[in-house]
Design a protein around this motif. Structure first.
Motif, mmCIF file in Angstrom:
data_model
loop_
_atom_site.group_PDB
_atom_site.id
_atom_site.type_symbol
_atom_site.label_atom_id
_atom_site.label_comp_id
_atom_site.label_asym_id
_atom_site.label_seq_id
_atom_site.Cartn_x
_atom_site.Cartn_y
_atom_site.Cartn_z
ATOM 1 N N ASP A 165 1.829 -0.428 -0.810
ATOM 2 C CA ASP A 165 2.098 0.879 -0.207
ATOM 3 C C ASP A 165 2.503 1.923 -1.236
ATOM 4 O O ASP A 165 2.352 3.123 -0.998
ATOM 5 C CB ASP A 165 3.195 0.762 0.861
ATOM 6 C CG ASP A 165 2.699 0.089 2.137
ATOM 7 O OD1 ASP A 165 1.481 -0.140 2.282
ATOM 8 O OD2 ASP A 165 3.557 -0.221 2.993
ATOM 9 N N THR A 166 3.014 1.497 -2.359
ATOM 10 C CA THR A 166 3.465 2.449 -3.381
ATOM 11 C C THR A 166 2.528 2.513 -4.589
ATOM 12 O O THR A 166 2.787 3.263 -5.528
ATOM 13 C CB THR A 166 4.893 2.101 -3.856
ATOM 14 O OG1 THR A 166 4.909 0.754 -4.354
ATOM 15 C CG2 THR A 166 5.895 2.239 -2.730
ATOM 16 N N ILE A 206 15.068 -4.955 7.297
ATOM 17 C CA ILE A 206 13.847 -4.223 7.670
ATOM 18 C C ILE A 206 14.038 -3.526 9.017
ATOM 19 O O ILE A 206 13.638 -2.377 9.186
ATOM 20 C CB ILE A 206 12.624 -5.168 7.679
ATOM 21 C CG1 ILE A 206 12.250 -5.520 6.249
ATOM 22 C CG2 ILE A 206 11.437 -4.525 8.405
ATOM 23 C CD1 ILE A 206 11.130 -6.527 6.121
ATOM 24 N N LEU A 207 14.650 -4.218 9.968
ATOM 25 C CA LEU A 207 14.936 -3.591 11.267
ATOM 26 C C LEU A 207 15.851 -2.382 11.077
ATOM 27 O O LEU A 207 15.614 -1.318 11.661
ATOM 28 C CB LEU A 207 15.564 -4.600 12.234
ATOM 29 C CG LEU A 207 15.997 -4.050 13.596
ATOM 30 C CD1 LEU A 207 14.848 -3.382 14.348
ATOM 31 C CD2 LEU A 207 16.614 -5.172 14.438
ATOM 32 N N LYS A 208 16.852 -2.514 10.258
ATOM 33 C CA LYS A 208 17.794 -1.411 9.992
ATOM 34 C C LYS A 208 17.054 -0.194 9.420
ATOM 35 O O LYS A 208 17.338 0.941 9.800
ATOM 36 C CB LYS A 208 18.869 -1.896 9.018
ATOM 37 C CG LYS A 208 19.903 -0.861 8.657
ATOM 38 C CD LYS A 208 20.909 -1.447 7.671
ATOM 39 C CE LYS A 208 21.869 -0.397 7.155
ATOM 40 N NZ LYS A 208 22.792 -0.960 6.151
ATOM 41 N N ILE A 224 5.699 0.807 6.600
ATOM 42 C CA ILE A 224 7.107 0.807 6.985
ATOM 43 C C ILE A 224 7.968 1.312 5.834
ATOM 44 O O ILE A 224 7.478 1.499 4.718
ATOM 45 C CB ILE A 224 7.583 -0.611 7.412
ATOM 46 C CG1 ILE A 224 7.555 -1.586 6.233
ATOM 47 C CG2 ILE A 224 6.771 -1.118 8.599
ATOM 48 C CD1 ILE A 224 8.295 -2.896 6.500
ATOM 49 N N LYS A 225 9.238 1.499 6.108
ATOM 50 C CA LYS A 225 10.229 1.801 5.080
ATOM 51 C C LYS A 225 10.789 0.462 4.618
ATOM 52 O O LYS A 225 11.056 -0.418 5.437
ATOM 53 C CB LYS A 225 11.356 2.665 5.639
ATOM 54 C CG LYS A 225 10.913 4.020 6.110
ATOM 55 C CD LYS A 225 12.086 4.754 6.724
ATOM 56 C CE LYS A 225 11.622 5.988 7.454
ATOM 57 N NZ LYS A 225 12.687 6.560 8.278
ATOM 58 N N TYR A 226 10.986 0.331 3.322
ATOM 59 C CA TYR A 226 11.481 -0.915 2.757
ATOM 60 C C TYR A 226 12.924 -0.743 2.319
ATOM 61 O O TYR A 226 13.321 0.344 1.875
ATOM 62 C CB TYR A 226 10.614 -1.341 1.570
ATOM 63 C CG TYR A 226 9.183 -1.562 1.998
ATOM 64 C CD1 TYR A 226 8.796 -2.772 2.561
ATOM 65 C CD2 TYR A 226 8.237 -0.549 1.896
ATOM 66 C CE1 TYR A 226 7.499 -2.965 3.004
ATOM 67 C CE2 TYR A 226 6.938 -0.747 2.325
ATOM 68 C CZ TYR A 226 6.574 -1.955 2.881
ATOM 69 O OH TYR A 226 5.294 -2.144 3.320
ATOM 70 N N ARG A 277 13.836 -0.970 -5.533
ATOM 71 C CA ARG A 277 14.410 -1.023 -6.885
ATOM 72 C C ARG A 277 13.669 -2.061 -7.737
ATOM 73 O O ARG A 277 13.406 -1.833 -8.912
ATOM 74 C CB ARG A 277 15.900 -1.352 -6.801
ATOM 75 C CG ARG A 277 16.643 -1.114 -8.082
ATOM 76 C CD ARG A 277 18.173 -1.213 -7.966
ATOM 77 N NE ARG A 277 18.686 -1.395 -6.637
ATOM 78 C CZ ARG A 277 19.352 -2.499 -6.229
ATOM 79 N NH1 ARG A 277 19.577 -3.487 -7.060
ATOM 80 N NH2 ARG A 277 19.809 -2.585 -5.002
ATOM 81 N N ALA A 278 13.329 -3.200 -7.148
ATOM 82 C CA ALA A 278 12.591 -4.239 -7.877
ATOM 83 C C ALA A 278 11.215 -3.732 -8.307
ATOM 84 O O ALA A 278 10.731 -4.070 -9.392
ATOM 85 C CB ALA A 278 12.447 -5.488 -7.027
#
Length: 182
Positions: free
Chosen positions: A33-34, A124-126, A169-171, A177-178
């Motif tokens: 995705d990035t 991930i839910l958060k 999604i948002k990670y 950071r990794a």
């Protein structure tokens, strides 16, 4: 540690070490995705499932080889345990220990045990909310606790659904950071 995984670490440009298969799929998708749909391996980055107890063995090899390496791990609700475990790698510029620095809590119990809100799935839910994940998983849960139970019981299925989804999604920040330490 002889074997194929050791060779993978030696040959790659960078390694990202993760705890399990679900983590591997999610990290690979985050990379795609990035990075314009590219898999990490296409850029010489090997995402490897090594399990919690062998992280340090791989880090010793990375340290000797000056190999860019990121560890993606759950905090399991105990930040001190993580920082103590990897203390000897602090200050090594090419080794990155990536975990969520926030400890989340809640009231959910599974089999009379407190639910661990500090693993990949709850994070991930958060980040994304129930509506996004219901859409990806084809579910219709009305509460976060229901979604937590589902994701806990179907870790691999959820990771595959995220990996294959047309929806980005948002990670969690520690995963991002990794990926940034390239």
């Amino acid at each position: 540690m002889a074997g194929y995984d050791t060779l993978r670490l030696i040959l790659c440009k960078k390694s990202i070490l993760v705890e399990g298969d679900s983590d591997e799929l999610v990290v690979q998708r985050a990379y795609m995705d990035t990075h314009e749909g590219r898999l990490p391996i296409q850029d010489g980055i090997d995402v490897m499932t090594v399990g919690g107890v062998t992280f340090k063995r791989y880090l010793e090899i990375a340290k000797i080889l000056n190999k860019e390496t990121a560890v993606v791990t759950d905090n399991d609700g105990n930040i001190k345990a993580i920082t103590d475990k990897y203390k000897e790698y602090e200050g090594i510029p090419f080794i990155h220990i990536c975990f969520d620095k926030v400890v989340d809590t809640g009231n959910l119990k599974l089999s009379d045990k407190n639910f661990n809100y500090n693993t990949l799935e709850p994070k991930i839910l958060k980040e994304n909310g129930r509506e996004v994940l219901n859409n990806i998983f084809g579910t219709d849960y009305n509460t976060d606790d229901e979604m937590h139970k589902y994701m806990h019981a179907h870790k691999t299925d959820c990771a595959i659904a995220i990996f294959e989804s047309a929806t980005k999604i948002k990670y969690p920040e520690y995963i991002m950071r990794a990926l940034k330490n390239e």
